[in-house]
Motif scaffolding. Structure first.
Motif, short mmCIF file in Angstrom:
data_model
loop_
_atom_site.label_atom_id
_atom_site.label_comp_id
_atom_site.label_asym_id
_atom_site.label_seq_id
_atom_site.Cartn_x
_atom_site.Cartn_y
_atom_site.Cartn_z
N VAL A 1 -6.59 48.73 -60.82
CA VAL A 1 -7.81 48.56 -60.04
C VAL A 1 -8.76 47.71 -60.88
O VAL A 1 -8.77 47.79 -62.10
CB VAL A 1 -8.46 49.90 -59.60
CG1 VAL A 1 -7.49 50.69 -58.74
CG2 VAL A 1 -8.90 50.71 -60.79
N VAL A 2 -9.54 46.89 -60.18
CA VAL A 2 -10.35 45.91 -60.89
C VAL A 2 -11.61 45.60 -60.10
O VAL A 2 -11.61 45.66 -58.87
CB VAL A 2 -9.53 44.61 -61.14
CG1 VAL A 2 -9.08 43.97 -59.85
CG2 VAL A 2 -10.28 43.63 -62.02
N PHE A 3 -12.65 45.28 -60.81
CA PHE A 3 -13.86 44.72 -60.20
C PHE A 3 -14.44 43.72 -61.20
O PHE A 3 -14.77 44.09 -62.33
CB PHE A 3 -14.90 45.80 -59.87
CG PHE A 3 -16.16 45.22 -59.27
CD1 PHE A 3 -16.13 44.69 -57.99
CD2 PHE A 3 -17.33 45.19 -59.99
CE1 PHE A 3 -17.27 44.13 -57.44
CE2 PHE A 3 -18.48 44.64 -59.44
CZ PHE A 3 -18.45 44.11 -58.16
N ASN A 4 -14.52 42.47 -60.77
CA ASN A 4 -15.02 41.38 -61.62
C ASN A 4 -14.33 41.36 -62.99
O ASN A 4 -14.96 41.35 -64.03
CB ASN A 4 -16.54 41.46 -61.77
CG ASN A 4 -17.25 41.03 -60.51
OD1 ASN A 4 -16.68 40.34 -59.65
ND2 ASN A 4 -18.49 41.45 -60.37
N GLY A 5 -13.00 41.32 -62.94
CA GLY A 5 -12.21 41.32 -64.17
C GLY A 5 -11.50 40.02 -64.44
O GLY A 5 -10.46 40.01 -65.10
N ALA A 6 -12.05 38.91 -63.98
CA ALA A 6 -11.37 37.62 -64.12
C ALA A 6 -11.07 37.26 -65.58
O ALA A 6 -10.08 36.58 -65.84
CB ALA A 6 -12.20 36.52 -63.47
N LYS A 7 -11.88 37.71 -66.51
CA LYS A 7 -11.67 37.35 -67.92
C LYS A 7 -10.41 37.97 -68.51
O LYS A 7 -9.84 37.42 -69.44
CB LYS A 7 -12.88 37.75 -68.76
CG LYS A 7 -14.11 36.94 -68.46
CD LYS A 7 -15.28 37.36 -69.32
CE LYS A 7 -16.52 36.55 -68.97
NZ LYS A 7 -17.69 37.00 -69.70
N THR A 8 -9.97 39.10 -67.97
CA THR A 8 -8.86 39.82 -68.59
C THR A 8 -7.68 40.07 -67.65
O THR A 8 -6.57 40.36 -68.12
CB THR A 8 -9.33 41.19 -69.12
OG1 THR A 8 -9.88 41.95 -68.03
CG2 THR A 8 -10.39 41.01 -70.21
N LEU A 9 -7.88 39.98 -66.36
CA LEU A 9 -6.86 40.38 -65.40
C LEU A 9 -5.58 39.57 -65.50
O LEU A 9 -4.48 40.11 -65.38
CB LEU A 9 -7.40 40.33 -63.97
CG LEU A 9 -6.43 40.80 -62.88
CD1 LEU A 9 -6.04 42.26 -63.09
CD2 LEU A 9 -7.03 40.59 -61.51
N ALA B 1 -4.06 38.29 -68.04
CA ALA B 1 -3.21 38.80 -69.13
C ALA B 1 -2.55 40.12 -68.73
O ALA B 1 -1.38 40.35 -69.06
CB ALA B 1 -4.03 38.98 -70.40
N THR B 2 -3.28 40.96 -68.02
CA THR B 2 -2.71 42.22 -67.53
C THR B 2 -1.54 41.94 -66.60
O THR B 2 -0.44 42.48 -66.78
CB THR B 2 -3.78 43.05 -66.80
OG1 THR B 2 -4.85 43.33 -67.70
CG2 THR B 2 -3.20 44.35 -66.26
N ILE B 3 -1.78 41.11 -65.60
CA ILE B 3 -0.73 40.79 -64.62
C ILE B 3 0.47 40.15 -65.30
O ILE B 3 1.62 40.51 -65.01
CB ILE B 3 -1.29 39.88 -63.51
CG1 ILE B 3 -2.34 40.63 -62.68
CG2 ILE B 3 -0.17 39.37 -62.62
CD1 ILE B 3 -3.11 39.74 -61.71
N GLU B 4 0.23 39.24 -66.21
CA GLU B 4 1.33 38.54 -66.87
C GLU B 4 2.12 39.44 -67.81
O GLU B 4 3.25 39.12 -68.17
CB GLU B 4 0.82 37.30 -67.58
CG GLU B 4 0.41 36.22 -66.59
CD GLU B 4 -0.07 34.92 -67.22
OE1 GLU B 4 -0.18 34.85 -68.47
OE2 GLU B 4 -0.35 33.98 -66.45
N ALA C 1 -7.37 46.92 -65.92
CA ALA C 1 -7.46 45.47 -65.71
C ALA C 1 -7.74 44.71 -66.99
O ALA C 1 -7.79 43.48 -66.98
CB ALA C 1 -8.53 45.17 -64.67
N ASP C 2 -7.92 45.42 -68.09
CA ASP C 2 -8.09 44.76 -69.38
C ASP C 2 -7.06 45.26 -70.39
O ASP C 2 -7.22 45.11 -71.60
CB ASP C 2 -9.51 44.95 -69.91
CG ASP C 2 -9.89 46.41 -70.11
OD1 ASP C 2 -9.10 47.30 -69.70
OD2 ASP C 2 -10.97 46.67 -70.66
N ASP C 3 -5.98 45.85 -69.88
CA ASP C 3 -4.89 46.32 -70.72
C ASP C 3 -3.67 45.42 -70.54
O ASP C 3 -3.54 44.74 -69.52
CB ASP C 3 -4.49 47.75 -70.34
CG ASP C 3 -5.59 48.75 -70.63
OD1 ASP C 3 -6.39 48.51 -71.56
OD2 ASP C 3 -5.64 49.78 -69.94
N VAL C 4 -2.77 45.44 -71.50
CA VAL C 4 -1.50 44.73 -71.37
C VAL C 4 -0.38 45.67 -71.79
O VAL C 4 -0.56 46.52 -72.66
CB VAL C 4 -1.43 43.43 -72.21
CG1 VAL C 4 -2.43 42.41 -71.70
CG2 VAL C 4 -1.65 43.70 -73.67
#
Length: 111
Positions: free
Chosen positions: A14-22, A24-27, A93-96
Protein backbone atom coordinates in the motif's frame (compact mmCIF):
# COMPACT_ATOMS: atom_id res chain seq x y z
CA UNK A 1 0.48 -22.98 -10.80
CA UNK A 2 1.12 -25.76 -8.30
CA UNK A 3 -1.53 -28.30 -7.48
CA UNK A 4 -4.08 -25.63 -6.65
CA UNK A 5 -5.97 -23.02 -8.59
CA UNK A 6 -5.10 -20.04 -6.41
CA UNK A 7 -1.71 -18.51 -5.75
CA UNK A 8 0.02 -19.61 -2.59
CA UNK A 9 1.17 -16.12 -1.60
CA UNK A 10 -0.34 -12.68 -2.13
CA UNK A 11 2.15 -9.84 -1.73
CA UNK A 12 0.53 -6.51 -0.89
CA UNK A 13 2.00 -3.03 -1.04
CA UNK A 14 0.00 0.00 0.00
CA UNK A 15 1.30 3.43 -0.87
CA UNK A 16 0.48 7.11 -0.80
CA UNK A 17 2.80 9.57 -2.54
CA UNK A 18 5.64 7.07 -2.63
CA UNK A 19 7.11 7.87 -6.03
CA UNK A 20 10.62 8.28 -4.60
CA UNK A 21 10.83 4.70 -3.36
CA UNK A 22 8.06 2.63 -4.96
CA UNK A 23 9.92 1.71 -8.15
CA UNK A 24 12.70 0.01 -6.14
CA UNK A 25 10.08 -1.90 -4.16
CA UNK A 26 8.29 -3.11 -7.28
CA UNK A 27 11.53 -4.01 -9.02
CA UNK A 28 12.58 -6.13 -6.04
CA UNK A 29 9.31 -8.09 -6.16
CA UNK A 30 8.39 -8.52 -9.83
CA UNK A 31 11.39 -10.69 -10.81
CA UNK A 32 10.35 -13.09 -8.05
CA UNK A 33 6.74 -13.50 -9.19
CA UNK A 34 5.61 -16.95 -10.27
CA UNK A 35 2.23 -18.58 -10.78
CA UNK A 36 2.29 -19.24 -7.03
CA UNK A 37 2.74 -15.57 -6.13
CA UNK A 38 0.51 -12.61 -6.95
CA UNK A 39 1.25 -8.94 -6.34
CA UNK A 40 -1.32 -6.28 -5.45
CA UNK A 41 -0.79 -2.53 -4.99
CA UNK A 42 -3.26 -0.20 -3.33
CA UNK A 43 -2.56 3.50 -3.81
CA UNK A 44 -4.37 6.07 -1.71
CA UNK A 45 -4.85 8.52 -4.57
CA UNK A 46 -1.29 9.80 -4.85
CA UNK A 47 -0.48 12.99 -6.74
CA UNK A 48 3.31 12.70 -7.02
CA UNK A 49 3.68 10.33 -9.97
CA UNK A 50 3.07 7.15 -7.99
CA UNK A 51 0.15 6.19 -10.23
CA UNK A 52 2.33 6.44 -13.34
CA UNK A 53 4.89 4.11 -11.77
CA UNK A 54 2.20 1.59 -10.86
CA UNK A 55 0.70 1.73 -14.35
CA UNK A 56 4.08 1.00 -15.91
CA UNK A 57 4.16 -2.30 -13.98
CA UNK A 58 0.44 -3.10 -14.26
CA UNK A 59 1.11 -6.16 -16.44
CA UNK A 60 2.85 -7.78 -13.43
CA UNK A 61 0.05 -7.02 -10.99
CA UNK A 62 -2.90 -9.21 -10.08
CA UNK A 63 -4.71 -6.06 -8.98
CA UNK A 64 -4.12 -2.41 -8.37
CA UNK A 65 -6.22 0.65 -7.66
CA UNK A 66 -5.71 4.29 -6.86
CA UNK A 67 -8.40 5.94 -4.79
CA UNK A 68 -8.80 7.81 -1.54
CA UNK A 69 -8.87 5.69 1.57
CA UNK A 70 -8.98 6.14 5.32
CA UNK A 71 -5.35 5.26 5.98
CA UNK A 72 -3.13 2.22 5.89
CA UNK A 73 -5.53 -0.15 7.63
CA UNK A 74 -8.31 0.71 5.21
CA UNK A 75 -5.91 0.18 2.29
CA UNK A 76 -4.76 -3.17 3.72
CA UNK A 77 -8.38 -4.28 4.06
CA UNK A 78 -9.07 -3.28 0.44
CA UNK A 79 -6.12 -5.40 -0.66
CA UNK A 80 -7.13 -8.35 1.50
CA UNK A 81 -10.57 -8.31 -0.12
CA UNK A 82 -8.89 -8.75 -3.54
CA UNK A 83 -6.08 -11.13 -2.55
CA UNK A 84 -6.35 -14.78 -3.60
CA UNK A 85 -3.34 -16.27 -1.86
CA UNK A 86 -3.47 -18.69 1.03
CA UNK A 87 -0.71 -16.64 2.69
CA UNK A 88 -0.37 -12.86 2.77
CA UNK A 89 2.82 -10.81 2.79
CA UNK A 90 2.89 -7.06 3.31
CA UNK A 91 5.83 -5.17 1.79
CA UNK A 92 6.10 -1.45 2.48
CA UNK A 93 6.37 1.02 -0.38
CA UNK A 94 9.88 1.92 0.77
CA UNK A 95 11.10 -1.63 1.38
CA UNK A 96 12.87 -4.03 -0.97
CA UNK A 97 13.01 -7.81 -0.95
CA UNK A 98 16.32 -9.57 -1.29
CA UNK A 99 16.61 -11.81 -4.35
CA UNK A 100 15.02 -15.26 -3.86
CA UNK A 101 13.12 -14.18 -0.73
CA UNK A 102 9.80 -15.38 -2.11
CA UNK A 103 11.29 -18.67 -3.36
CA UNK A 104 12.57 -19.34 0.17
CA UNK A 105 9.10 -18.63 1.60
CA UNK A 106 7.45 -20.90 -0.97
CA UNK A 107 9.90 -23.67 -0.25
CA UNK A 108 9.20 -23.42 3.48
CA UNK A 109 5.44 -23.40 2.91
CA UNK A 110 5.56 -26.45 0.66
CA UNK A 111 7.58 -28.44 3.23
Amino acid sequence: MSNHSKPTISIITVVFNGAKTLRATIESITPQLTDDIEYLIIDGGSNDGTQDIIQSYAHHLAYWTSESDNGIYDAWNKALAKASGRYIGFVGADDVLLPNTLAVYLNSIHK
